[in-house]
Write a protein that holds these residues in place. Structure first.
Motif, PDB file in Angstrom:
ATOM      1  N   THR A  27       0.056  -1.528  -7.614  1.00 19.24           N
ATOM      2  CA  THR A  27       0.117  -2.409  -6.450  1.00 19.24           C
ATOM      3  C   THR A  27       1.312  -2.072  -5.579  1.00 19.24           C
ATOM      4  O   THR A  27       1.233  -2.073  -4.353  1.00 19.24           O
ATOM      5  CB  THR A  27       0.187  -3.881  -6.894  1.00 19.24           C
ATOM      6  N   PHE A  28       2.439  -1.735  -6.211  1.00 25.31           N
ATOM      7  CA  PHE A  28       3.636  -1.394  -5.446  1.00 25.31           C
ATOM      8  C   PHE A  28       3.439  -0.108  -4.667  1.00 25.31           C
ATOM      9  O   PHE A  28       3.887   0.028  -3.534  1.00 25.31           O
ATOM     10  CB  PHE A  28       4.851  -1.248  -6.363  1.00 25.31           C
ATOM     11  N   MET A  29       2.778   0.849  -5.278  1.00 30.20           N
ATOM     12  CA  MET A  29       2.542   2.124  -4.605  1.00 30.20           C
ATOM     13  C   MET A  29       1.640   1.929  -3.386  1.00 30.20           C
ATOM     14  O   MET A  29       1.891   2.504  -2.326  1.00 30.20           O
ATOM     15  CB  MET A  29       1.929   3.139  -5.571  1.00 30.20           C
ATOM     16  N   LEU A  30       0.589   1.121  -3.526  1.00 28.72           N
ATOM     17  CA  LEU A  30      -0.304   0.847  -2.395  1.00 28.72           C
ATOM     18  C   LEU A  30       0.429   0.085  -1.289  1.00 28.72           C
ATOM     19  O   LEU A  30       0.265   0.380  -0.104  1.00 28.72           O
ATOM     20  CB  LEU A  30      -1.512   0.034  -2.856  1.00 28.72           C
ATOM     21  N   THR A  31       1.252  -0.882  -1.689  1.00 29.24           N
ATOM     22  CA  THR A  31       2.005  -1.670  -0.712  1.00 29.24           C
ATOM     23  C   THR A  31       3.008  -0.796   0.024  1.00 29.24           C
ATOM     24  O   THR A  31       3.148  -0.888   1.245  1.00 29.24           O
ATOM     25  CB  THR A  31       2.719  -2.842  -1.415  1.00 29.24           C
ATOM     26  N   GLU A  32       3.699   0.080  -0.697  1.00 35.20           N
ATOM     27  CA  GLU A  32       4.657   0.987  -0.069  1.00 35.20           C
ATOM     28  C   GLU A  32       3.961   1.874   0.968  1.00 35.20           C
ATOM     29  O   GLU A  32       4.449   2.044   2.087  1.00 35.20           O
ATOM     30  CB  GLU A  32       5.330   1.861  -1.120  1.00 35.20           C
ATOM     31  N   GLU A  33       2.822   2.416   0.603  1.00 33.76           N
ATOM     32  CA  GLU A  33       2.078   3.282   1.515  1.00 33.76           C
ATOM     33  C   GLU A  33       1.697   2.538   2.793  1.00 33.76           C
ATOM     34  O   GLU A  33       1.872   3.050   3.898  1.00 33.76           O
ATOM     35  CB  GLU A  33       0.820   3.788   0.803  1.00 33.76           C
ATOM     36  N   LYS A  34       1.202   1.319   2.642  1.00 27.60           N
ATOM     37  CA  LYS A  34       0.786   0.532   3.804  1.00 27.60           C
ATOM     38  C   LYS A  34       1.985   0.163   4.681  1.00 27.60           C
ATOM     39  O   LYS A  34       1.915   0.255   5.908  1.00 27.60           O
ATOM     40  CB  LYS A  34       0.053  -0.723   3.332  1.00 27.60           C
ATOM     41  N   LEU A  35       3.091  -0.236   4.057  1.00 29.72           N
ATOM     42  CA  LEU A  35       4.283  -0.594   4.832  1.00 29.72           C
ATOM     43  C   LEU A  35       4.836   0.599   5.593  1.00 29.72           C
ATOM     44  O   LEU A  35       5.297   0.466   6.728  1.00 29.72           O
ATOM     45  CB  LEU A  35       5.350  -1.196   3.914  1.00 29.72           C
ATOM     46  N   LYS A  36       4.786   1.789   4.997  1.00 25.38           N
ATOM     47  CA  LYS A  36       5.227   2.997   5.704  1.00 25.38           C
ATOM     48  C   LYS A  36       4.334   3.278   6.905  1.00 25.38           C
ATOM     49  O   LYS A  36       4.813   3.663   7.963  1.00 25.38           O
ATOM     50  CB  LYS A  36       5.242   4.195   4.761  1.00 25.38           C
ATOM     51  N   GLU A  37       3.023   3.081   6.742  1.00 28.63           N
ATOM     52  CA  GLU A  37       2.091   3.251   7.864  1.00 28.63           C
ATOM     53  C   GLU A  37       2.417   2.282   8.996  1.00 28.63           C
ATOM     54  O   GLU A  37       2.225   2.600  10.164  1.00 28.63           O
ATOM     55  CB  GLU A  37       0.648   3.016   7.412  1.00 28.63           C
ATOM     56  N   MET A  38       2.907   1.084   8.632  1.00 24.49           N
ATOM     57  CA  MET A  38       3.239   0.067   9.623  1.00 24.49           C
ATOM     58  C   MET A  38       4.592   0.311  10.273  1.00 24.49           C
ATOM     59  O   MET A  38       4.956  -0.359  11.229  1.00 24.49           O
ATOM     60  CB  MET A  38       3.218  -1.316   8.971  1.00 24.49           C
ATOM     61  N   GLY A  39       5.371   1.276   9.756  1.00 21.93           N
ATOM     62  CA  GLY A  39       6.642   1.640  10.370  1.00 21.93           C
ATOM     63  C   GLY A  39       7.889   1.244   9.610  1.00 21.93           C
ATOM     64  O   GLY A  39       8.985   1.303  10.158  1.00 21.93           O
ATOM     65  N   ALA A  40       7.765   0.843   8.357  1.00 19.67           N
ATOM     66  CA  ALA A  40       8.957   0.453   7.590  1.00 19.67           C
ATOM     67  C   ALA A  40       9.892   1.642   7.427  1.00 19.67           C
ATOM     68  O   ALA A  40       9.465   2.727   7.066  1.00 19.67           O
ATOM     69  CB  ALA A  40       8.550  -0.075   6.217  1.00 19.67           C
ATOM     70  N   LYS A  41      11.174   1.429   7.708  1.00 22.23           N
ATOM     71  CA  LYS A  41      12.143   2.507   7.522  1.00 22.23           C
ATOM     72  C   LYS A  41      12.772   2.443   6.134  1.00 22.23           C
ATOM     73  O   LYS A  41      13.227   3.446   5.617  1.00 22.23           O
ATOM     74  CB  LYS A  41      13.214   2.483   8.598  1.00 22.23           C
ATOM     75  N   GLU A  42      12.819   1.250   5.548  1.00 18.50           N
ATOM     76  CA  GLU A  42      13.336   1.069   4.201  1.00 18.50           C
ATOM     77  C   GLU A  42      12.449   0.066   3.473  1.00 18.50           C
ATOM     78  O   GLU A  42      12.002  -0.910   4.071  1.00 18.50           O
ATOM     79  CB  GLU A  42      14.767   0.533   4.217  1.00 18.50           C
ATOM     80  N   ILE A  43      12.204   0.316   2.188  1.00 16.71           N
ATOM     81  CA  ILE A  43      11.399  -0.592   1.375  1.00 16.71           C
ATOM     82  C   ILE A  43      12.123  -0.792   0.050  1.00 16.71           C
ATOM     83  O   ILE A  43      12.451   0.177  -0.637  1.00 16.71           O
ATOM     84  CB  ILE A  43       9.983  -0.040   1.125  1.00 16.71           C
ATOM     85  N   TYR A  44      12.376  -2.049  -0.277  1.00 13.31           N
ATOM     86  CA  TYR A  44      13.035  -2.393  -1.528  1.00 13.31           C
ATOM     87  C   TYR A  44      12.055  -3.150  -2.415  1.00 13.31           C
ATOM     88  O   TYR A  44      11.195  -3.874  -1.930  1.00 13.31           O
ATOM     89  CB  TYR A  44      14.268  -3.261  -1.264  1.00 13.31           C
ATOM     90  N   LEU A  45      12.209  -2.983  -3.717  1.00 16.29           N
ATOM     91  CA  LEU A  45      11.343  -3.638  -4.690  1.00 16.29           C
ATOM     92  C   LEU A  45      12.209  -4.376  -5.704  1.00 16.29           C
ATOM     93  O   LEU A  45      13.142  -3.807  -6.261  1.00 16.29           O
ATOM     94  CB  LEU A  45      10.478  -2.603  -5.409  1.00 16.29           C
ATOM     95  N   ALA A  46      11.878  -5.652  -5.932  1.00 14.75           N
ATOM     96  CA  ALA A  46      12.550  -6.444  -6.963  1.00 14.75           C
ATOM     97  C   ALA A  46      11.483  -6.992  -7.900  1.00 14.75           C
ATOM     98  O   ALA A  46      10.521  -7.620  -7.455  1.00 14.75           O
ATOM     99  CB  ALA A  46      13.339  -7.581  -6.338  1.00 14.75           C
ATOM    100  N   VAL A  47      11.649  -6.736  -9.193  1.00 12.76           N
ATOM    101  CA  VAL A  47      10.693  -7.167 -10.215  1.00 12.76           C
ATOM    102  C   VAL A  47      11.452  -7.966 -11.265  1.00 12.76           C
ATOM    103  O   VAL A  47      12.497  -7.527 -11.739  1.00 12.76           O
ATOM    104  CB  VAL A  47      10.006  -5.953 -10.882  1.00 12.76           C
ATOM    105  N   THR A  48      10.903  -9.109 -11.660  1.00 13.59           N
ATOM    106  CA  THR A  48      11.589  -9.918 -12.665  1.00 13.59           C
ATOM    107  C   THR A  48      11.192  -9.555 -14.092  1.00 13.59           C
ATOM    108  O   THR A  48      11.953  -9.785 -15.018  1.00 13.59           O
ATOM    109  CB  THR A  48      11.313 -11.415 -12.453  1.00 13.59           C
TER     110      THR A  48
END
Length: 57
Positions: A27-48
């Protein structure tokens, strides 16, 4: 297929993904890909919590 709701009005935004459980990270990999397509310059992930299945990848 992953869909993100809402509109981003500027490019080069910073995104933070917050989740409570990770099993294999797909899910994180798919979300990262989509956010990059939308123009994200930085993406952070926090998992508990990560399950031991994360080591299978």
């Amino acid at each position: 297929m992953l869909e993100i709701s809402g509109n981003i009005k500027n490019e080069n935004f910073v995104a933070i993904i917050l989740v409570d459980l990770c099993s294999k990270g797909g899910t994180f990999m798919l979300t990262e890909e989509k956010l990059k397509e939308m123009g994200a310059k930085e993406i952070y992930l926090a998992v508990t919590h990560c399950e031991n299945t994360i080591f299978e990848i």
